[in-house]
Scaffold this motif. Structure first.
Motif, short mmCIF file in Angstrom:
data_model
loop_
_atom_site.label_atom_id
_atom_site.label_comp_id
_atom_site.label_asym_id
_atom_site.label_seq_id
_atom_site.Cartn_x
_atom_site.Cartn_y
_atom_site.Cartn_z
N ARG A 1 -51.91 77.63 38.21
CA ARG A 1 -51.61 78.99 38.70
C ARG A 1 -51.63 80.00 37.56
NH1 ARG A 1 -47.81 76.44 42.30
NH2 ARG A 1 -46.22 76.68 40.71
N ARG A 2 -51.11 79.58 36.42
CA ARG A 2 -51.05 80.48 35.26
C ARG A 2 -52.46 80.84 34.77
NH1 ARG A 2 -48.77 78.89 29.34
NH2 ARG A 2 -49.35 80.82 28.35
N MET A 3 -53.38 79.90 34.83
CA MET A 3 -54.73 80.14 34.33
C MET A 3 -55.63 80.82 35.36
SD MET A 3 -54.61 79.29 31.25
CE MET A 3 -56.34 79.43 30.82
N ALA A 4 -55.17 80.89 36.62
CA ALA A 4 -56.01 81.49 37.69
C ALA A 4 -56.09 83.00 37.55
CB ALA A 4 -55.46 81.13 39.05
N LEU B 1 -48.91 65.80 34.74
CA LEU B 1 -49.18 65.89 36.17
C LEU B 1 -48.13 66.72 36.89
CD1 LEU B 1 -50.41 62.26 36.93
CD2 LEU B 1 -51.79 64.35 36.74
N CYS B 2 -46.88 66.63 36.44
CA CYS B 2 -45.82 67.45 37.04
C CYS B 2 -46.04 68.94 36.76
CB CYS B 2 -44.46 67.02 36.50
SG CYS B 2 -43.89 65.44 37.12
N ALA B 3 -46.54 69.26 35.59
CA ALA B 3 -46.72 70.65 35.19
C ALA B 3 -48.08 71.21 35.59
CB ALA B 3 -46.55 70.77 33.67
N TRP B 4 -48.98 70.38 36.08
CA TRP B 4 -50.36 70.80 36.31
C TRP B 4 -50.48 71.96 37.28
CZ3 TRP B 4 -53.65 70.54 40.64
CH2 TRP B 4 -54.97 70.88 40.37
N ARG B 5 -49.78 71.94 38.40
CA ARG B 5 -49.89 73.03 39.38
C ARG B 5 -49.48 74.37 38.78
NH1 ARG B 5 -50.33 69.30 43.02
NH2 ARG B 5 -50.38 69.35 45.22
N ARG B 6 -48.37 74.36 38.05
CA ARG B 6 -47.92 75.59 37.40
C ARG B 6 -48.94 76.08 36.38
NH1 ARG B 6 -42.90 73.86 35.27
NH2 ARG B 6 -42.53 72.73 37.16
N LEU B 7 -49.49 75.16 35.62
CA LEU B 7 -50.50 75.50 34.62
C LEU B 7 -51.75 76.07 35.29
CD1 LEU B 7 -51.38 75.36 31.63
CD2 LEU B 7 -52.21 73.05 32.10
N LEU C 1 -59.01 73.64 29.85
CA LEU C 1 -59.33 72.22 30.03
C LEU C 1 -58.21 71.51 30.78
CD1 LEU C 1 -61.12 69.70 29.37
CD2 LEU C 1 -59.67 69.43 27.36
N LEU C 2 -56.97 71.72 30.35
CA LEU C 2 -55.83 71.04 30.97
C LEU C 2 -55.56 71.50 32.39
CD1 LEU C 2 -53.33 70.86 27.98
CD2 LEU C 2 -54.70 69.01 28.95
N SER C 3 -55.92 72.73 32.71
CA SER C 3 -55.69 73.23 34.07
C SER C 3 -56.82 72.85 35.01
CB SER C 3 -55.51 74.75 34.05
OG SER C 3 -56.72 75.39 33.70
N GLY C 4 -57.88 72.28 34.48
CA GLY C 4 -59.01 71.88 35.32
C GLY C 4 -58.68 70.72 36.23
N VAL C 5 -59.32 70.73 37.39
CA VAL C 5 -59.08 69.69 38.37
C VAL C 5 -59.57 68.33 37.88
CG1 VAL C 5 -60.96 69.37 40.07
CG2 VAL C 5 -58.74 70.02 40.83
N ALA D 1 -58.03 81.77 20.96
CA ALA D 1 -59.22 81.27 21.65
C ALA D 1 -59.14 79.75 21.82
CB ALA D 1 -60.48 81.65 20.89
N PHE D 2 -58.69 79.05 20.79
CA PHE D 2 -58.55 77.59 20.87
C PHE D 2 -57.50 77.21 21.91
CE2 PHE D 2 -56.46 73.64 19.51
CZ PHE D 2 -57.54 72.77 19.61
#
Length: 191
Positions: free
Chosen positions: A188-191, A180-186, A45-49, A37-38
């Motif tokens: 997509r993973r959380m979507a 920032l480089c990994a953000w898009r992938r992250l 949080l990290l995948s948020g815009v 859960a954590f």
């Protein structure tokens, strides 16, 4: 030794708590559900815009401020570059002008999400880490690392502590670039 039909991951939700002889799972100190859960909350949080925008804005402002401060005193920045002893004398002046200019341009580009600006900032972070690493490895005693405005530093920083601090700060900036480089992938993973 585990028996053939016991999975290394327990079906009782203990995660990788550890296996003991006979295939019985040892209890874990923290329930894996709480850890999961954590971790999910942190990933959300990290995948948020807004997190991405905050990191991008902070990196952009740091580079714009650092470049602007150096442009305000190009001669002082040239002296600091000369103290590192890496560049030939003829290159110090042009680098003292062009590097801060590149920092400001890349910072503005990153602020407005211009393609290529993140790559430029990543390259500058790696360059700065390389120069600081060289200075630390060779034992240079430089009081002012040249990261921001050239100027007098308080007593006691000529021992290289300013260089170590700048090295750690640049690692943090590089971690922001990696995020920032990994953000898009992250995302997509959380979507």
């Amino acid at each position: 030794m585990l028996s053939g039909n016991v999975s290394p991951r327990s079906s009782r939700g203990t995660g990788y708590a550890g296996q003991v002889a006979g295939g019985v799972a040892a209890p874990s100190a923290v329930p894996s559900g709480a850890l999961t859960a954590f971790a999910d909350a942190v990933l959300r949080l990290l995948s948020g815009v807004w997190c991405q925008r905050a990191v991008r804005g902070a990196l952009a402002l740091v580079f714009m401020a650092a470049g602007g401060a150096k442009l305000a005193d190009v001669r002082g920045f040239a002296e600091i570059i000369h103290h590192y002893g890496i560049l030939p004398v003829w290159a110090v002046g042009p680098v003292a002008l062009l590097l801060p200019l590149a920092e400001v341009i890349a910072g503005v580009g990153l602020l407005f999400a211009v393609r290529g600006s993140l790559a430029a900032i990543a390259a500058m972070c790696l360059l700065f880490l390389g120069v600081l690493g060289y200075a630390l490895a060779t034992g240079l005693s430089i009081g002012d690392c040249g990261c921001f405005a050239p100027g007098e530093l308080p007593e006691g920083v000529q021992d290289g502590s300013a260089l170590r601090g700048a090295f750690v700060r640049d690692l943090a900036l590089l971690a922001g670039v990696a995020y920032l480089c990994a953000w898009r992938r992250l995302r997509r993973r959380m979507a």
